[in-house]
Write an enzyme that holds these catalytic residues in place. Structure first.
Site, PDB file in Angstrom:
ATOM      1  N   ASP A   1       0.828  -1.209   0.000  1.00 48.18           N
ATOM      2  CA  ASP A   1       0.000   0.000   0.000  1.00 48.18           C
ATOM      3  C   ASP A   1       0.863   1.260   0.000  1.00 48.18           C
ATOM      4  O   ASP A   1       0.579   2.218  -0.731  1.00 48.18           O
ATOM      5  CB  ASP A   1      -0.962  -0.006   1.193  1.00 48.18           C
TER       6      ASP A   1
ATOM      7  N   THR B   1      -5.255   2.166   9.374  1.00 49.42           N
ATOM      8  CA  THR B   1      -5.151   1.415  10.624  1.00 49.42           C
ATOM      9  C   THR B   1      -3.901   1.853  11.378  1.00 49.42           C
ATOM     10  O   THR B   1      -3.915   2.042  12.592  1.00 49.42           O
ATOM     11  CB  THR B   1      -5.097  -0.095  10.337  1.00 49.42           C
TER      12      THR B   1
END
Length: 251
Positions: free
Chosen positions: A104, A127
């Site tokens: 990512d 997160t």
């Protein structure tokens, strides 16, 4: 057509680029990771791929979920690519253990660099809250990782006897007048000043000025309190996935 699969620590998203030569996409499926229904996902994928087998690109930080996806849907796609340090991206990973660098973060670096080609600090509020540095010569230098705001919220509740999970969407004031507002102040403003302070230290260490890019699922909760210039690009990771795919098939 290109199917993009983004598997984060908290969410699972599937998107569709009808024409991957442009950046227009539509959301095909979305679920929290702990409530992922594989039967529903299978019906949706099979319906979308019934006429022909498109290509697929996966960006995942949860290996067991991406492995299950590959095993379940390998026959539905023409080619499947996984974003990792081995793929051609046009950037240079100047970090220790590049094979452990998150897909990512890599996808966001590719998109941000293609858009700006400047010295960049990418802040991804997910997160975890990550800061990733890309120099204008195309080198990814690393960055910083801190707990995300939802993780802080949950951890304070789990590790204490009396603190509750608070609504992080409520207004934030530096001086909390009760326990909940004090928690919001600590989480939101603590994150913001952590980001600001780390980027300032990196700028001084590298002797460069960094353009700040904000992205990630929790960016909406912090961006209105940011007191420094930034560009907000909520779909940066999807754009990076698309660009990596195009680089791969054209090579």
């Amino acid at each position: 057509m290109l199917i993009g699969v983004k598997i984060g620590n908290s969410t699972f998203k599937t998107i569709v680029f009808e024409n991957p030569e442009n950046n227009n996409f539509s959301l095909l499926f979305q679920s929290s990771l702990n409530k992922l229904d594989w039967n529903i996902l299978e019906r949706i994928i099979k319906m979308k791929t019934s006429a022909f087998n498109p290509d697929c690109i996966i960006c995942s930080v949860v290996p067991n979920i991406s492995e299950r996806f590959l095993n379940t849907f390998k026959d539905q796609f023409n080619k499947i690519f996984t974003v990792n340090s081995k793929l051609m991206t046009g950037l240079i990973l100047k970090v220790n253990n590049p094979e452990k660098f998150g897909g990512d973060r890599l996808a966001c670096c590719v998109a941000a660099y293609e858009l700006f080609k400047e010295n960049i600090a990418i802040v991804d509020a997910g997160t975890a809250t990550t800061i990733t540095i890309v120099k204008k010569n195309g080198e990814i230098l690393g960055g910083a990782i801190m707990p995300g705001i939802e993780m802080m919220n949950y951890s304070l509740h789990e590790k204490t006897a009396l603190l509750s999970i608070v609504n992080l969407s409520d207004s934030v004031y530096p001086l909390g007048s009760d326990t909940d507002s004090a928690i919001r102040s600590g989480i939101i403003l603590g994150t913001i000043y952590g980001i600001k302070g780390i980027i300032k230290e990196i700028e001084q260490f590298l002797d460069i000025e960094l353009k700040i890019i904000l992205t990630g699922g929790n960016a909406e909760l912090i961006k209105k309190y940011l007191n420094f210039p930034y560009d907000y690009l909520p779909h940066l990771v999807f754009e990076g996935m698309r660009l990596i795919y195009l680089k791969k098939i054209k090579n």
